[in-house]
Design an enzyme around this catalytic site. Structure first.
Site: not given
Ligand SMILES: NC(=O)c1ccc[n+]([C@@H]2O[C@H](COP(=O)([O-])OP(=O)(O)OC[C@H]3O[C@@H](n4cnc5c(N)ncnc54)[C@H](OP(=O)(O)O)[C@@H]3O)[C@@H](O)[C@H]2O)c1
Length: 264
Positions: A140, A153
């Site tokens: 991130s 985080y």
């Molecule tokens: N969105 C942003 O602005 C942003 C910015 C920088 C970095 N990131 C990083 O990008 C990555 C993806 O983020 P995102 O925004 O796509 O998140 P998201 O929309 O919340 O999706 C998270 C994914 O992880 C799964 N997940 C969460 N907890 C889990 C667990 N305990 N076991 C198994 N699966 C789990 C969720 O599925 P289930 O709920 O079905 O388990 C979902 O498929 C993360 O590492 C995040 O830190 C995101």
């Protein structure tokens, strides 16, 4: 550009929605065999399973055994792994650093850091054996910006980026390319799901969640392009870094944030 990803076996953590789902979709469309882990199997993931070589695995990746179970499912189905995408992650804002109890620090580190450590430990022997694999880890922009409201985080992501860099040093000489992608804000359910960040922050800003994502957030974060990233844009970078078109990119950390981060 031909990415030569056809028939590659790819494991994606957190593949049911958001960035992970876009990564699964991208690899599947390139003809790869994808094994995607998440606690729930979303309708979107089921639709990809119906159309492509995608295997969803319901697994808690925060549990110490979860990442190993996901990797084993890929080994059972395909006999080996070429590419690991450490994508799963989670965050929650805090009003104060000292308000974060040990259990919450542990929860955040389990899902953001230890899930990647465990998935990598389970998958790396097979990736090394295949001869020319890749690991891409989603960190991130917060790994570079230790904001007080996201202290746990940010700290977990800084550790994750450091871990990825060290992996490159050890496994690069064995033919595994290891790189990191560090996004700024991305329009995913982490922001847009009911009750999540956009709803919470829009209420404080006296606006709607949609207007918050489209206008307030880009302005408040000084995003040069004037908008947040979309999941497919992160996926495109991940696919490129996973492919042999990126053959001499090793141990790199690519920020993708629309110009939000102003320092060099
Ligand atoms: N969105 C942003 O602005 C942003 C910015 C920088 C970095 N990131 C990083 O990008 C990555 C993806 O983020 P995102 O925004 O796509 O998140 P998201 O929309 O919340 O999706 C998270 C994914 O992880 C799964 N997940 C969460 N907890 C889990 C667990 N305990 N076991 C198994 N699966 C789990 C969720 O599925 P289930 O709920 O079905 O388990 C979902 O498929 C993360 O590492 C995040 O830190 C995101």
């Amino acid at each position: 550009m031909n990415l030569n990803l056809k028939n590659k076996v790819v494991v994606v953590t957190g593949g049911s929605k958001g960035i992970g789902l876009a990564i699964v979709r991208g690899f599947a469309a390139e003809g790869a065999s994808v094994v995607a882990g998440s606690r729930t199997v979303s309708p979107e993931l089921l639709a990809l399973q119906a159309e492509f070589d995608v295997i969803p695995v319901a697994v808690d990746l925060a549990h110490p055994d979860g990442p190993g179970e996901l990797v084993q499912a890929a080994l059972d189905a395909h006999g080996g792994i070429d590419i690991l995408i450490n994508n799963v992650g989670s965050g929650a804002p805090t009003p104060s650093i000292i308000a974060v109890e040990d259990a919450e620090w542990q929860r955040i580190f389990d899902i953001n850091l230890f899930s990647a450590i465990r998935a990598t430990r389970a998958a790396m022997p097979s990736i090394v054996t295949r001869g020319a694999g890749a690991v891409v880890t989603i960190s991130s922009l917060n790994s570079h910006l230790p904001a007080a409201s996201l202290v746990h985080y940010s700290a977990s992501k800084a550790a994750l980026s450091s871990y990825s860099k060290a992996l490159a040093e050890e496994f690069g000489p064995q033919g595994v390319r290891v790189n990191t992608v560090s996004p700024g804000p991305v329009r995913t359910p982490m922001w847009t799901a009911p009750g999540q960040f956009a709803d919470m922050m829009a209420a404080g800003a006296g606006t709607t969640a949609e207007a918050f994502m489209d206008e307030v957030l880009p302005a408040a974060m000084a995003i040069t392009t004037g908008r947040v990233s979309e999941s497919h844009e992160i996926a495109d970078l991940v696919l490129f870094l996973s492919s042999d078109r990126a053959a001499n990119i090793m141990g790199a950390d690519y920020v993708i944030d629309g110009g939000m981060h102003k320092s060099i």
